[in-house]
Design a protein around this motif. Structure first.
Motif, PDB file in Angstrom:
ATOM      1  N   ASN A 114      59.965  61.343   2.411  1.00 37.53           N
ATOM      2  CA  ASN A 114      60.735  62.597   2.478  1.00 37.53           C
ATOM      3  C   ASN A 114      60.667  63.182   3.678  1.00 37.53           C
ATOM      4  N   ASN A 158      58.699  71.484  -3.426  1.00 34.59           N
ATOM      5  CA  ASN A 158      57.883  70.388  -4.260  1.00 34.59           C
ATOM      6  C   ASN A 158      56.466  70.048  -3.773  1.00 34.59           C
ATOM      7  N   ARG A 184      63.836  70.843  -0.789  1.00 34.56           N
ATOM      8  CA  ARG A 184      63.500  70.055  -1.860  1.00 34.56           C
ATOM      9  C   ARG A 184      62.056  69.632  -1.958  1.00 34.56           C
ATOM     10  N   SER A 185      61.857  68.706  -0.697  1.00 35.37           N
ATOM     11  CA  SER A 185      60.709  68.089  -0.516  1.00 35.37           C
ATOM     12  C   SER A 185      59.805  69.342  -0.187  1.00 35.37           C
ATOM     13  N   PRO A 239      54.900  71.728  -7.441  1.00 38.01           N
ATOM     14  CA  PRO A 239      56.090  70.945  -8.423  1.00 38.01           C
ATOM     15  C   PRO A 239      56.979  71.663  -9.339  1.00 38.01           C
ATOM     16  N   LYS A 240      56.413  72.833  -9.834  1.00 38.93           N
ATOM     17  CA  LYS A 240      57.219  73.552 -10.639  1.00 38.93           C
ATOM     18  C   LYS A 240      58.787  73.588 -10.028  1.00 38.93           C
ATOM     19  N   TYR A 241      58.862  73.801  -9.025  1.00 38.49           N
ATOM     20  CA  TYR A 241      60.193  74.324  -8.364  1.00 38.49           C
ATOM     21  C   TYR A 241      60.999  72.901  -8.518  1.00 38.49           C
ATOM     22  N   ASP A 242      60.718  71.857  -8.817  1.00 35.05           N
ATOM     23  CA  ASP A 242      61.906  70.739  -8.861  1.00 35.05           C
ATOM     24  C   ASP A 242      62.819  70.910 -10.155  1.00 35.05           C
TER      25      ASP A 242
END
Ligand SMILES: *Cc1c(COP(=O)(O)O)cnc(C)c1O
Length: 496
Positions: free
Chosen positions: A318, A437, A433-434, A441-444
């Motif tokens: 990442n 996350n 995104r990385s 992790p809910k943002y994925d």
């Protein structure tokens, strides 16, 4: 002022002036240009501490680019470090949990490449003028995402230049692609190729090496050049921000006169940390140079064992700008610790080319005491982003987080409590995104631009213009070609 000349790391003789080395980029023997000696700073830290970024940059660059007049160099600096940056400080320091983040991401493309690529076009065109080059300069670049955009942003609408960028179709992130295909400037060209990054890179190299094409180009009034990170015109401007950071710490009373600091650099091609090494050799009070790698930890192994070995799996991480197995700029350090012995360096580099590895001597290793290497895993990097955010609200990008992890490992291991500057190489918005996350992790499930808005909200940071711009920007480039069609498309762009 003492004239500084440049020579190749692979030959015993032949010197060039700074402007000639900038124009050439890479030496004919495949070596990199290095100054015959590293000049010493000739102004005091007290004086530097009262200067603007541009003034400090001049004090550093004047010592290296000695065939530029004061007027020429100031022109380049003032054209580069202007309102393209979103802060007058250009490279501000943020103190978070006892360490200083040197934020190198306030330029046009919100990554540290802007620090050098915003000035390179002016150094290059000024060098061309000084050397009576009449041709228009055509920059060719293959990119895996970041360099291409930063180079285009630097060269866009710079008179006397054109820039053509190739990227692997489907091989860059959606934001990176959008950044490139919306690039403005009448002299910019972007092409997706049906191939991977290596094929793009090899295609560009083949075009550079095509003698027939070079002759045709010359007739049409063009010549190729490269914005590659090994150009001395990219390395030297990077020395300036280390001097600026130290002067700033001094001005704010964070360090006493001559007090040493450590510097931590998230490393890929070894350019940024080499600039810090040059700063140290110029007399800047730097103690340790801490080299941070991601899971592609060739450099960590090298500092630990003295063996550089690129024969290993290439890991996609990442922190993609550090996914590198051959750190090109390391050659300049190898040359230096080999006692500036070009034959010795040449031998090691040819071992690298043939066997993919080399081992330095104990005598050379002894000269690496200034360096400390370590690395961070993907899990450690994510955890660093998350925990610093929870504790302080400060949001790091993935590359900076690798450095911050290694800083912690270093202090835990050694107890060294020197004041520390961490080179912060990208805005978290570049790797949204990385970063998101890592925080949760809910943002994925969110889209790229939803993530941008959310990051702005939770971090309480304004969305950078670089991102805001592409949200609704019109697509200006829509070129696709096959790997074997690269040369033809270059000729087409140039009207040949
Ligand atoms: C290029 C880059 C690096 C690595 O810098 P080198 O000079 O190649 O070592 C680190 N972080 C980011 C964000 C980069 O773009």
């Amino acid at each position: 002022m003492k004239e500084i000349l440049y020579k190749s790391t692979r030959s015993e003789s032949g010197t060039l002036k700074a402007s000639e080395a900038i124009l050439k980029g890479l030496a004919d023997d495949g070596g990199l240009f290095v100054p015959l000696e590293i000049p010493k700073l000739d102004v005091s830290i007290e004086a530097l501490s009262k200067m603007t970024y541009q003034e400090v940059a001049y004090e550093v660059m004047k010592l290296y680019f000695t065939d530029f007049t004061e007027e020429e160099l100031k022109y380049c600096i003032n054209k580069a470090y202007d309102s393209k940056f979103d802060t007058e400080e250009i490279a501000p320091l943020a103190e978070v949990e006892g360490a200083y983040f040197l934020e190198l991401f306030h330029g046009k493309t919100i990554a540290f490449k802007d620090m050098a690529l915003s000035i390179l076009p002016y150094l290059l065109t000024t060098s061309a003028k000084k050397n009576h080059v009449k041709n228009e300069i055509v920059i060719l670049t293959a990119t895996s995402g970041d360099t291409g955009k930063a180079a285009m942003a630097g060269f866009a609408d710079v008179e006397g230049t054109k820039i053509i960028v190739f990227y692997p179709n489907g091989g860059v992130s959606p934001i990176q692609e959008k950044q490139m295909v919306t690039q403005k400037g009448d002299n910019t060209y972007v092409v997706a190729i049906n191939g991977n990054f290596d094929q793009a890179q090899s295609g560009v190299k083949a075009i550079f090496g095509d003698k027939e094409l070079a002759a045709e180009m010359d007739k049409a009034g063009y010549q190729f050049s490269s914005a590659n990170s090994i150009n001395i015109g990219r390395l030297i401007p990077q020395v300036a921000y280390y001097v600026y950071a130290y002067a700033k710490l001094f001005a704010e009373g964070k360090v006493a006169k001559e007090q040493k600091i450590n510097v931590v650099v998230p490393t890929g091609n070894f350019g940024n940390i080499l600039a810090a090494y040059y700063a140290k050799n110029m007399g800047l009070p730097i103690d340790k140079l801490i080299c941070a790698s991601n899971e592609n930890k060739v450099l960590f192994d090298f500092f630990k064992t003295g063996e550089y070995d690129k024969n290993r799996e290439f890991i996609l991480t990442n922190s993609p700008s550090m996914d590198i197995l051959i750190s090109s700029n390391l050659e300049r350090l190898i040359y230096k610790i080999a006692g500036e012995d070009a034959a010795k360096n040449r031998q090691l580099m040819s071992e690298l080319a043939s066997a993919g590895k080399y081992t330095i001597t104990d005598e050379m290793r002894a000269k690496l005491n200034d360096f400390y290497g370590n690395y961070a895993t993907e899990a450690e990097t994510a955890e660093a982003i998350q925990s610093l955010y929870e504790k302080t609200g400060y949001i790091m990008d993935t590359h900076t987080a690798v450095a911050r992890c290694v800083y912690e490992k270093y202090t835990a291991e050694t107890g060294d409590d020197n004041v520390t500057v961490i080179a912060s190489t990208a805005s978290p918005f570049k790797f949204t995104r990385s970063v998101m996350n890592a925080i949760n992790p809910k943002y994925d499930t969110m889209s790229d631009f939803e993530l941008v808005d959310e990051l702005s909200k939770i971090g309480n940071i304004k969305i950078p213009a670089a991102i805001e711009e592409i949200r609704n920007a019109e697509v200006r480039h829509n070129n696709l070609c096959e790997v074997d069609g690269m040369k033809d498309i270059v000729k087409k762009f140039l009207g040949m």
